[in-house]
Design a protein around this motif. Structure first.
Motif, PDB file in Angstrom:
ATOM      1  N   GLU A  59      -0.523 -32.759  23.197  1.00 44.62           N
ATOM      2  CA  GLU A  59      -0.235 -31.575  24.153  1.00 44.62           C
ATOM      3  C   GLU A  59       0.812 -32.233  25.027  1.00 44.62           C
ATOM      4  O   GLU A  59       1.844 -31.335  25.582  1.00 44.62           O
ATOM      5  CB  GLU A  59      -1.432 -31.357  24.945  1.00 44.62           C
ATOM      6  N   GLN A  76       4.711 -30.886  25.371  1.00 43.16           N
ATOM      7  CA  GLN A  76       5.291 -30.560  26.541  1.00 43.16           C
ATOM      8  C   GLN A  76       6.594 -31.316  27.086  1.00 43.16           C
ATOM      9  O   GLN A  76       7.328 -30.962  28.057  1.00 43.16           O
ATOM     10  CB  GLN A  76       4.207 -30.368  27.662  1.00 43.16           C
ATOM     11  N   PHE A 102      -0.217 -24.578  23.024  1.00 39.48           N
ATOM     12  CA  PHE A 102       0.091 -25.267  24.259  1.00 39.48           C
ATOM     13  C   PHE A 102       1.522 -24.358  24.758  1.00 39.48           C
ATOM     14  O   PHE A 102       2.146 -25.284  25.877  1.00 39.48           O
ATOM     15  CB  PHE A 102       0.421 -26.544  24.081  1.00 39.48           C
TER      16      PHE A 102
END
Length: 175
Positions: A81, A85, A121
């Motif tokens: 994650e 990101q 995500f």
């Protein structure tokens, strides 16, 4: 003459030591991924596997916000994650290897496809995927080139000083 010889004797080992300390393979984190993922060290590098862009990530000793060790699955999810990101360019998959976590056989990589990461995500980075340069076997030879230049330059200075002290006169012609 002894001062020049001392300088040459000291310059060569110092030059070699400085060139190899820059090439050391000590593990260091990639940016702030370790802090955001809750791991001791997180290293990430992108590679090309065929026509696929793969982000290889290795994380060591991952903990939750309360300081408890994370399981391999939880640590791999959190690292994937954080990496997803923080990407600047899109990748096709993220390979996460978690070392030193609770109940983990070290070395097993979990593979996350970009479609799954996007569904879990949110959208990843936008942009063009640029191929990553593959390093060849002889690439480390180029690191020795600056060392060779320094040694050759010091050798030329030593020869010039030795010949002038011996009484040899040198003429340089320019056009």
């Amino acid at each position: 003459m002894t001062s020049l010889r001392a300088v040459l004797c000291l310059a060569l080992p110092i030059t070699v030591a400085l060139s190899f300390t820059g090439c050391a393979s000590a593990s260091s984190s990639s940016g702030d991924l370790d802090t955001r993922a809750g791991c001791a060290v997180v290293t990430a590098s992108s590679t090309m596997v065929g026509s696929q862009v793969v982000m290889d990530v290795t994380a060591t000793v991952c903990h939750d916000p309360y300081g408890h060790p994370r399981s391999v699955d939880a640590a791999a999810d959190r690292v994937a994650e954080v990496v997803w990101q923080s990407l600047r360019l899109p990748v096709d998959s993220v390979h996460v290897r978690v070392l030193g976590s609770a109940g983990a056989p070290d070395g097993a990589a979990m593979i996350f496809a970009s479609e799954n990461l996007e569904a879990r995500f949110g959208p990843g980075p936008s942009g063009v995927v640029w191929p990553v340069r593959q390093h060849g076997v002889g690439d480390s030879l180029w690191l020795l080139l600056p060392v060779a230049y320094v040694v050759a330059g010091l050798g030329m200075v030593w020869v010039a000083r030795a010949t002038t002290r011996a009484g040899v006169v040198m003429f340089l012609f320019r056009r």
